[in-house]
Motif scaffolding. Structure first.
Motif, short mmCIF file in Angstrom:
data_model
loop_
_atom_site.label_atom_id
_atom_site.label_comp_id
_atom_site.label_asym_id
_atom_site.label_seq_id
_atom_site.Cartn_x
_atom_site.Cartn_y
_atom_site.Cartn_z
N HIS A 39 0.85 -1.19 0.00
CA HIS A 39 0.00 0.00 0.00
C HIS A 39 0.89 1.24 0.00
O HIS A 39 1.94 1.27 0.63
N ALA A 40 0.46 2.24 -0.73
CA ALA A 40 1.30 3.41 -0.94
C ALA A 40 1.69 4.07 0.38
O ALA A 40 0.85 4.32 1.24
N SER A 56 5.37 4.32 -3.10
CA SER A 56 6.11 3.37 -2.27
C SER A 56 7.37 2.96 -3.00
O SER A 56 7.42 2.95 -4.24
N ASP A 92 0.55 4.04 -7.11
CA ASP A 92 -0.64 3.22 -7.34
C ASP A 92 -1.87 4.11 -7.24
O ASP A 92 -2.26 4.54 -6.15
N SER A 137 -4.91 3.49 -7.44
CA SER A 137 -6.01 2.95 -6.64
C SER A 137 -5.89 3.30 -5.17
O SER A 137 -6.84 3.14 -4.40
N SER A 138 -4.72 3.78 -4.75
CA SER A 138 -4.53 4.18 -3.35
C SER A 138 -4.97 5.61 -3.09
O SER A 138 -4.88 6.09 -1.96
N THR A 197 -7.32 7.29 -2.10
CA THR A 197 -8.57 7.33 -1.36
C THR A 197 -8.27 7.66 0.09
O THR A 197 -7.12 7.73 0.51
#
Length: 296
Positions: free
Chosen positions: A22-23, A40, A50, A52-53, A55
């Motif tokens: 996860h970032a 990351s 990423d 998708s991170s 959020t």
């Protein structure tokens, strides 16, 4: 910044593969007053963004904001002497792709609902980012049944494909799934196509060929399997015919050099089958590997 991503023979795909966590912001300083995107650290001095991170505590609200912060992030990565930047873009954020392309990113690979782009960050050094998926892997199962009624020698399981009716009888087989061993793939393909259950005994032959499906190279292995059942339940969509045939008869009729070689090895008439051992990896954090070797 506009350096093309080119494969280097000094690096192979496995060296760059990693599980991106996860970032976590590793670098916080980009251009003055402009934040750095969540990211990351990845292998070989690279860094991953990423999308998708984006959020929770951090969310990019518009394309222009992403574009500005991407420029700031790349500045920070270069200042930190990072080697490359990976950008993972879900389908829902496809509008970020042309923005990234303006900064020099190109597609590295795409799968399912996500594309991964890459940018080499050292313009004075040739890119070390390798091509993705240089090979596909196929398997054929040479399944022998030694419990024949006449006791005259083993029978081999052979098939004829429904979509290619001009092809003679051949061995059942197909493409290996991701993460699937030669033996496991052959056992599965045999079961799916013919309903026959079998188990791995040895690796017989391997063929390498280039320029096949999608322009990729191809590895095809023929695996020696021992039959654990003999009843045939043919996949009628894939196969026109499936049957047991005496191995010596099959050897006389087959004209494919690779299959001929596999039959010779399986019959003990030439060559040595490759045995299988599993060993723990010498690299920390990696799973075990399969070793195939010739042993008399």
């Amino acid at each position: 910044e506009d350096a093309q991503i080119k494969p280097s023979p000094a690096y192979i795909n496995f060296a760059w593969s990693s599980q991106w966590p996860h970032a976590v912001n590793v670098l916080s300083e980009g251009l003055p007053g402009i934040p750095v995107l969540p990211h990351s650290d990845s292998s070989h001095g690279s860094v991953t963004i990423d999308v998708s991170s984006f959020t929770g505590d951090y969310e990019v609200n518009c394309s222009s904001e992403f574009a500005t912060q991407l420029v700031s992030s790349l500045h920070a990565f270069r200042e930190a002497n990072k080697s490359a930047c990976w950008l993972k873009v879900p389908l829902d954020f496809g509008h970020y792709i042309p923005i990234a392309a303006q900064q020099g990113f190109t597609f590295h690979h795409a799968e399912g609902h996500e594309a991964t782009m890459a940018l080499w960050l050292k313009p004075d050094v040739e890119s070390k980012i390798p091509c993705y998926a240089t090979h596909q892997v196929g398997v054929g199962g040479l399944v022998l049944n030694h419990d024949t009624p006449d006791g005259c020698g083993p029978d081999v399981l052979v098939v004829r494909e429904a979509q290619h009716q001009w092809v003679n009888m051949k061995l059942p087989g197909g493409l290996a799934d991701l993460g699937e061993d030669f033996g496991a793939a052959a056992v599965r393909e045999v079961r799916e196509e013919t309903g026959v259950h079998a188990e791995f005994e040895a690796l017989l032959t391997v063929r390498q060929q280039h320029g096949l499906q999608f322009g990729r190279s191809d590895l095809y292995a023929i695996v020696l399997l021992r039959a654990r059942s003999t009843e045939i339940k043919r996949d009628e969509y894939e196969l026109e015919d499936a049957r047991w045939m005496p191995l010596d008869e099959f050897a006389r009729t087959v004209n494919h050099p690779m299959i001929q070689a596999a039959v010779r090895v399986a019959s003990g008439e030439g060559g040595v089958p490759l045995c299988l051992e599993e060993h723990p990896s010498v690299v920390p954090g990696r799973g075990p590997y399969k070793l195939y070797y010739a042993a008399k």
